[in-house]
Design an enzyme around this catalytic site. Structure first.
Site, PDB file in Angstrom:
ATOM      1  N   TRP A   1      -3.698  -0.070   4.091  1.00  0.00           N
ATOM      2  CA  TRP A   1      -3.133   0.787   5.069  1.00  0.00           C
ATOM      3  C   TRP A   1      -2.383   0.087   6.395  1.00  0.00           C
ATOM      4  O   TRP A   1      -3.221  -0.869   7.069  1.00  0.00           O
ATOM      5  CB  TRP A   1      -3.842   2.087   5.399  1.00  0.00           C
TER       6      TRP A   1
ATOM      7  N   TRP B   1       0.873  -1.201   0.205  1.00  0.00           N
ATOM      8  CA  TRP B   1      -0.120   0.077   0.016  1.00  0.00           C
ATOM      9  C   TRP B   1       0.806   1.128  -0.015  1.00  0.00           C
ATOM     10  O   TRP B   1       1.638   1.479   0.798  1.00  0.00           O
ATOM     11  CB  TRP B   1      -0.868  -0.164   1.373  1.00  0.00           C
TER      12      TRP B   1
ATOM     13  N   ASP C   1       0.472   9.114   0.911  1.00  0.00           N
ATOM     14  CA  ASP C   1       1.017  10.537   0.459  1.00  0.00           C
ATOM     15  C   ASP C   1       2.511  10.506   0.049  1.00  0.00           C
ATOM     16  O   ASP C   1       3.300   9.778   0.502  1.00  0.00           O
ATOM     17  CB  ASP C   1       1.062  11.350   1.729  1.00  0.00           C
TER      18      ASP C   1
ATOM     19  N   ASP D   1       2.646  15.998   9.987  1.00  0.00           N
ATOM     20  CA  ASP D   1       2.829  16.443   8.546  1.00  0.00           C
ATOM     21  C   ASP D   1       3.644  17.372   8.465  1.00  0.00           C
ATOM     22  O   ASP D   1       3.420  18.804   7.362  1.00  0.00           O
ATOM     23  CB  ASP D   1       1.628  16.549   7.765  1.00  0.00           C
TER      24      ASP D   1
HETATM   25  C1  FRU Z   1      -2.805  12.119   4.893  1.00  0.00           C
HETATM   26  C2  FRU Z   1      -2.267  11.212   5.983  1.00  0.00           C
HETATM   27  C3  FRU Z   1      -1.518  12.402   6.678  1.00  0.00           C
HETATM   28  C4  FRU Z   1      -0.754  11.282   7.765  1.00  0.00           C
HETATM   29  C5  FRU Z   1      -0.617  10.057   6.596  1.00  0.00           C
HETATM   30  C6  FRU Z   1      -0.606   8.634   7.339  1.00  0.00           C
HETATM   31  O1  FRU Z   1      -3.273  11.379   3.895  1.00  0.00           O
HETATM   32  O2  FRU Z   1      -3.595  11.044   6.932  1.00  0.00           O
HETATM   33  O3  FRU Z   1      -1.914  13.198   7.784  1.00  0.00           O
HETATM   34  O4  FRU Z   1       0.487  11.719   7.951  1.00  0.00           O
HETATM   35  O5  FRU Z   1      -1.839  10.095   5.889  1.00  0.00           O
HETATM   36  O6  FRU Z   1      -0.632   7.624   6.549  1.00  0.00           O
END
Ligand code: FRU
Length: 446
Positions: free
Chosen positions: A45, A18, A21, A143
């Site tokens: 995920w 998977w 981002d 992030d």
């Molecule tokens: C965005 C997100 C981010 C986080 C990541 C986890 O798509 O939810 O905020 O860091 O994906 O995989």
């Protein structure tokens, strides 16, 4: 390039597993490095790693070893960014600790570095609960996107006010290790329950961010989670001054875009939360968009896809044309368009369509192979439709970037990006156009 069965040809994915981002986009020693949220063991995920690829031309990507693994200090390495400093490559990412979930979750910003751009050493938490003002939730703080301004390091990070909605916070550092809070960039709640993946570029005055579960408001907000661009300037004492948030993409599958440190190029996640992923059957889910060169024109973000292409077909004065396109690109130049309809990934009565209807471009994937179901319940989403405003019919340039599992369409700097899961041999293209002139050029990706 090789056309592997069940894989995109030139879009970045995890090959197996998977991805979500794009992370740590950086031009380092003449090469473009792309990291991404990666779970290598299943097409769903899971505990987040940072996958890693690099390229000299933004089209041909070399796969590198996983850059960051979860370990005893963190259950996942969430999204973040990269910067070159004193000859090294530095990553600033979110260390996610589950702690039983809910408000016990902790999200802290951590640092890692590399001498060679391939192997990374973790340096631990650098922006934790101590640096986060008490009115924000330490369980929703993530992030970080790092950049240089006025000779210092700054980073924007997503946060949430206790009993509030998403925010973007600014921090400052002289050495990447010690950080202090500066301000709340917009100074008010975002539209979504949580803001994610902010990015700020001083050279363009561009603030990008993604919103989770923002309320629907017309065509601009039809995805349950969407991305926005604001143009203005980041004032270090007053926060961001500038325009309202405009949609970054009009398609089904575009989220968490980030721009490269060192180059005005943006990549997004070409997928979406809360949707089914038919590619799971090939052992993977999630891919990244084609890189897009970005600029700001008349106060708006403009995107142009970047790929290395060789022209293989050119036709002038087209009114009807039938061709083949699966992994490749097409450019159309038309004048005074009265009607235009393009069918892609076509096999018999199955296809994706993109057509001009009144003052809108309408994309429809309802008849393209495998259905993809999302959490949205509005009429367009249920009908497999997305719309993008048509600014001008006088001089129309349309660029299509197509791959085995996607179609990205660019018109006048705007983009509409979607996953498409048609059959492997669904490679028909049909163009029907009524215009004063229409030129068609097809490119092979080389
Ligand atoms: C965005 C997100 C981010 C986080 C990541 C986890 O798509 O939810 O905020 O860091 O994906 O995989």
């Amino acid at each position: 390039m090789t056309d592997m069965q069940g894989q995109p040809v030139f879009h970045i994915n995890g090959e197996a597993g998977w991805i979500n981002d794009p992370n740590g986009l950086v031009l380092f020693r003449g090469e473009y490095h792309v990291f991404f949220q990666y779970y290598p063991h299943a097409a769903q995920w899971g505990p987040m790693h940072w996958g890693h690829v690099k390229s000299r031309d933004l089209t041909h990507w070399e796969r590198l070893p996983i850059a960051l693994y979860p370990d005893e200090t963190e259950d996942g390495c969430f999204s973040g960014s990269a910067i070159e400093w004193q000859g090294k490559l530095w990553l600033l990412y979110t260390g996610f600790c589950e702690n039983g979930g809910g408000e016990n979750v902790r999200q802290r910003q951590c640092l890692a570095s590399s001498e060679d751009g391939v192997h990374f050493v973790k340096h631990g938490v650098v922006i934790g609960e101590k640096e986060l003002p008490p009115e924000y939730c330490p369980w929703d703080f993530r992030d970080p996107k790092v950049f240089r301004k006025n000779g210092a390091f700054y980073c924007v990070a997503a946060a949430r006010k206790r009993d509030g909605r998403g925010r973007i916070l600014l921090f400052r550092s002289d050495d990447l290790f010690r950080w202090e809070f500066v301000l709340d960039v917009l100074g008010r709640d975002g539209e979504g329950s949580m803001t994610e993946c902010p990015d700020y570029r001083d050279d363009l005055g561009l603030l990008l961010y993604s919103e989770q579960f923002q309320p629907a408001a017309g065509a601009a907000h039809r995805n349950i989670h969407s991305c926005f661009a604001r143009i203005g300037t980041l004032d270090l004492t007053r926060g961001f001054c500038g325009g309202e948030g405009e949609p970054v993409d009009y398609g089904f599958d575009f989220y968490a875009p980030q721009t490269f440190a060192g180059a005005p190029v943006m990549i997004g996640w070409l997928d979406m939360w809360d949707r089914t992923n038919p590619t799971e059957r090939y052992g993977w889910a999630g891919q990244l968009t084609v890189p897009r060169r970005i600029e700001v024109q008349n106060g708006e973000l403009r995107q142009t896809p970047v790929y290395t292409g060789r022209e293989v077909l050119r036709r002038q004065d087209v009114s009807f044309l039938s061709d083949r396109l699966k992994a490749g690109a097409v450019r159309l130049n038309a004048e005074n368009v009265r009607s235009l309809c393009l069918l892609l990934h076509k096999k018999g009565e199955r296809f994706v369509s993109f057509s001009l209807r009144g003052e809108e471009w309408v994309f429809d994937r309802s008849r393209a192979g495998e259905p993809i179901r999302g959490a949205e319940r509005d009429a367009d989403s249920l009908a497999g439709v997305r719309r993008m405003p048509c600014e001008s019919k006088e001089r129309v340039q349309i660029e299509i970037v197509s791959d085995n599992f996607s179609v990205e369409i660019f018109v006048g700097g705007r983009s509409l990006s979607s996953v498409v899961c048609a059959e492997a041999d669904a490679d028909g293209l049909e163009l029907t156009v009524d215009a004063d002139a229409c030129e068609y050029v097809r490119y092979e990706i080389v």
